[in-house]
Design an enzyme around this catalytic site. Structure first.
Site, short mmCIF file in Angstrom:
data_model
loop_
_atom_site.label_atom_id
_atom_site.label_comp_id
_atom_site.label_asym_id
_atom_site.label_seq_id
_atom_site.Cartn_x
_atom_site.Cartn_y
_atom_site.Cartn_z
N PHE A 120 0.85 -1.19 0.00
CA PHE A 120 0.00 0.00 0.00
C PHE A 120 0.88 1.23 0.00
O PHE A 120 2.03 1.19 0.47
CB PHE A 120 -0.91 0.01 1.24
CG PHE A 120 -2.37 -0.02 0.91
CD1 PHE A 120 -3.14 1.14 1.00
CD2 PHE A 120 -2.97 -1.19 0.49
CE1 PHE A 120 -4.49 1.11 0.70
CE2 PHE A 120 -4.32 -1.22 0.19
CZ PHE A 120 -5.09 -0.07 0.29
N GLN A 240 -7.63 15.01 3.79
CA GLN A 240 -6.96 14.25 2.74
C GLN A 240 -7.85 14.05 1.52
O GLN A 240 -9.04 13.74 1.65
CB GLN A 240 -6.56 12.88 3.29
CG GLN A 240 -5.80 12.01 2.29
CD GLN A 240 -5.44 10.66 2.89
OE1 GLN A 240 -6.22 9.72 2.86
NE2 GLN A 240 -4.25 10.58 3.47
N HIS A 242 -8.24 11.62 -1.69
CA HIS A 242 -7.81 10.31 -2.19
C HIS A 242 -7.50 10.43 -3.68
O HIS A 242 -8.25 11.07 -4.42
CB HIS A 242 -8.91 9.28 -1.96
CG HIS A 242 -8.43 7.87 -2.08
ND1 HIS A 242 -8.12 7.28 -3.29
CD2 HIS A 242 -8.20 6.92 -1.14
CE1 HIS A 242 -7.72 6.04 -3.08
NE2 HIS A 242 -7.76 5.80 -1.78
N LEU A 252 -15.05 5.83 -4.29
CA LEU A 252 -13.71 5.34 -4.00
C LEU A 252 -13.30 4.16 -4.87
O LEU A 252 -14.04 3.19 -5.03
CB LEU A 252 -13.62 4.92 -2.53
CG LEU A 252 -12.28 4.35 -2.06
CD1 LEU A 252 -11.19 5.40 -2.14
CD2 LEU A 252 -12.41 3.80 -0.65
N GLU A 255 -6.94 2.14 -2.84
CA GLU A 255 -5.51 2.16 -3.10
C GLU A 255 -4.96 0.75 -3.32
O GLU A 255 -3.87 0.58 -3.86
CB GLU A 255 -4.80 2.82 -1.91
CG GLU A 255 -3.38 3.23 -2.17
CD GLU A 255 -2.91 4.22 -1.13
OE1 GLU A 255 -1.84 3.97 -0.55
OE2 GLU A 255 -3.59 5.22 -0.90
N ARG A 286 -0.56 9.38 -0.17
CA ARG A 286 -1.73 9.91 -0.88
C ARG A 286 -1.63 11.40 -1.16
O ARG A 286 -2.08 11.87 -2.21
CB ARG A 286 -3.00 9.63 -0.08
CG ARG A 286 -3.39 8.18 -0.12
CD ARG A 286 -4.58 7.92 0.76
NE ARG A 286 -4.95 6.51 0.69
CZ ARG A 286 -5.87 5.94 1.44
NH1 ARG A 286 -6.52 6.67 2.34
NH2 ARG A 286 -6.17 4.66 1.32
N HIS A 352 -11.63 12.84 1.03
CA HIS A 352 -11.71 11.46 1.49
C HIS A 352 -11.67 11.29 3.00
O HIS A 352 -12.50 10.60 3.57
CB HIS A 352 -10.55 10.67 0.87
CG HIS A 352 -10.48 9.24 1.27
ND1 HIS A 352 -11.48 8.33 0.97
CD2 HIS A 352 -9.53 8.54 1.95
CE1 HIS A 352 -11.14 7.13 1.43
NE2 HIS A 352 -9.97 7.24 2.05
N ARG A 394 -2.66 10.91 6.32
CA ARG A 394 -2.82 9.52 6.74
C ARG A 394 -2.33 8.56 5.66
O ARG A 394 -2.59 8.75 4.47
CB ARG A 394 -4.29 9.21 7.03
CG ARG A 394 -4.53 7.74 7.34
CD ARG A 394 -5.97 7.46 7.66
NE ARG A 394 -6.89 7.59 6.55
CZ ARG A 394 -7.05 6.68 5.58
NH1 ARG A 394 -6.29 5.60 5.54
NH2 ARG A 394 -7.94 6.88 4.63
#
Length: 583
Positions: A120, A240, A242, A252, A255, A286, A352, A394
């Site tokens: 990730f 944040q 995304h 969404l 990721e 991100r 996000h 994050r």
């Protein structure tokens, strides 16, 4: 409108039925009468939309270490995360994942039967030097599986659920939290919930932006009610975006799609990430990827001249896509009419996740100032809380991890708290639901015409997207601050056309709008004050990170007139000193 038709007493009342709220309820119910109040049916909570995984250094695919995970989390947060809270997160990740497994969580498995893990963005081995597969997952429905596992266990252990009850007020008396007031969506009417310990687990607030991955329910209700109780919020400027929301809806695309090997292309069919993060490419954090994408779009390299780019999975092969990314395949078919085994998915950055929120200590107890003075009886966990494990940005799969680790810690903390206070809750204030009743009477009033909630909501979402989005500057932020304050003034004239108290979605949407307007003022004010670039907060008129002046957390209070008071506290740095982020 009459006074509350019912009053309920429980030792513990938890608002929110996502992963954090349910994990806390499961732990608290071991010894105390525990209730969960949720605006939606629990298994419809937004935690179920989390797709990609839950990070833990199990080392099932290759060598891993909690210290490597800690370093990634610290660096990913652009050094604004509190390192004591971050260490708790990564050290407790492994036992919590195994506890979830023993509760019945259906993780994807390796051929040897171990919990499967995949790469990730932002997660690496050997202190950022190599690749790592750290995300534990259940195909691309990880949050869904976690949510159902915990809900089943809560039902098994006798947790009481009040479904489709919407929180309208925190009950505070002499600085102590004594519960809350909520509106019964189905039956109509206010209900008072009297408790000895109250946990807010109300989720995120990205519905204040026009293009978002968030469910319609993510309107920051808990944050607004904290502000209305005279308590602060923390680090609200850090929101944040995304990198991969489906164009044009924002839905969404996990990721995990890039973790499994998905590639990003611009309108010139270039893998553009080599210009922004040459070493990590699509698996940079991100904030880095989202800014890269927005730069490509702003500079005219969107696909077919439109504000989107392409996420290409075709080289993975149909068999792998359908095995490990089945929901992504389904979403692309349903919302784009595209088969991602044959064509790329059009994507754009989408609002996000909320790094800021209700300030807490590492034991999840809410604090009322920058000196960490606790509010007796009040706790917070999950995305609505800011224990500051994420700082300014994050990492993917650290969100469901935070909900598990700190939701569990909240349940344990409430057990300890309840063992130290009287077995009977203190008496409620006089007319406990009076504030909520007055608001309901105003909104449902038939006298004259008022503002239409949908018009104000559209103005808020467009303004926050255009002026308080991925890239920011003082002129835009000053204009948006004035706009949100004006919208709050107009909200005092909002009326709803449906006057039936039962199943009134228009009424709930009006209440949600009021909550979004409250916390949005603190978001914009904090962003205007922070004259630097850090993580998800990017000021084009103040380039570069400024550790000399801004290595600190923002605390914000909102007065009834819409004015914001700001204060600050230092970041907890006990291991890794700030360094330049290179990807």
């Amino acid at each position: 409108m009459a006074a509350a038709s019912e009053r309920h007493r429980h030792d513990v009342v938890i608002v929110g039925a996502g992963i954090a709220g349910l994990y806390a309820a499961l732990k608290a119910s071991e010894r105390y009468d525990t209730a969960v109040v949720s605006k939606v049916y629990p298994t419809r909570s937004h935690s179920g939309a989390a797709q990609g995984g839950c990070a833990a250094s199990l080392g099932n695919m290759q060598e891993d270490s909690w210290e490597w995970h800690l370093y990634d989390t610290v660096r990913g947060s652009d050094f604004l995360g509190d390192q004591d809270a971050q260490e708790i997160l990564v050290r407790e990740a492994v036992p919590v994942i195994y506890e979830m497994e023993h509760l019945g969580m259906p993780f994807s498995r390796t051929p040897q039967g171990k919990i499967a893990q995949r790469p990730f963005g932002g997660h690496y081995s050997n202190f950022g030097k190599g690749e790592i597969a750290r995300s534990c997952y259940a195909a691309d429905r990880t949050g869904h599986a976690q949510l159902h596992t915990l809900y089943e266990q809560c039902v098994k252990h006798g947790v009481r659920f009040y479904n489709e009850f919407y929180m309208t007020q925190l009950l505070m008396k002499d600085g102590v939290c004594l519960g809350l007031v909520a509106w019964d969506f189905q039956g109509g009417g206010l209900h008072v919930f009297h408790s000895r310990a109250t946990l807010l687990a109300t989720g995120g607030y990205a519905r204040a932006w026009k293009i978002t991955t968030n469910a319609h329910a993510n309107t920051g209700d808990g944050l607004s009610l904290v502000l209305r109780s005279g308590l602060p919020l923390e680090d609200m400027e850090f929101v944040q975006f995304h990198p991969t929301g489906i164009y044009p809806h924002g839905i969404l695309v996990s990721e995990a799609a890039r973790g499994e090997g998905g590639l990003l292309y611009n309108g010139l069919n270039e893998r553009f990430m080599d210009k922004y993060a040459k070493a990590k490419m699509e698996l940079a954090p991100r904030d880095v990827v989202s800014r890269a994408e927005q730069s490509e779009i702003d500079e005219g390299r969107g696909v077919n001249g439109k504000p989107y780019l392409n996420l290409d999975l075709r080289h993975l092969g149909a068999a792998k896509i359908l095995e490990v990314l089945p929901q992504i395949h389904e979403l692309a078919l349903k919302f784009c009419g595209l088969d991602c085994t044959k064509v790329p998915i059009p994507i754009q950055p989408s609002a996000h996740y909320s790094m800021g929120g209700i300030p807490t200590r590492t034991d999840t107890r809410v604090v009322l100032d920058e000196n960490a003075t606790v509010v007796p009886g009040l706790f917070a966990a999950g995305e609505c809380a800011c224990v500051s494990v994420h700082g300014a940005n994050r990492l993917g799969t650290n969100s469901t991890l935070e909900c598990c680790v700190y939701g569990r810690r909240a349940g344990i903390a409430m057990l300890e708290y309840l063992g130290s206070v009287p077995t009977e809750a203190a008496p409620l204030p006089a007319d406990p639901d009076g504030e909520s009743r007055a608001e309901m009477e105003r909104l449902l009033s038939k006298d004259g015409k008022g503002e239409v909630p949908a018009d104000l909501r559209e103005a808020l979402q467009v303004g926050m997207t255009d002026r308080c989005g991925i890239f920011r500057n003082a002129n835009d932020l000053e204009a948006e601050l004035a706009e949100v304050r004006a919208l709050r003034d107009r909200f005092s004239k909002v009326r709803v056309s449906d006057h039936d108290p039962r199943c009134n979605t228009e009424l709930i949407e009006a209440l949600e709008l009021g909550h979004m307007l409250d916390f949005s003022v603190t978001t914009v004010a904090g962003a205007l004050a922070r004259n630097e670039c850090r993580g998800a907060h990017w000021r084009k008129d103040h380039p570069g990170r400024n550790d000399t002046e801004w290595l600190k957390h923002t605390f914000s209070w909102l007065d009834p007139k819409g004015d914001v008071r700001l204060a600050y506290r230092p970041v907890v740095i006990n291991r890794f000193q700030p360094e330049e982020r290179k990807y």
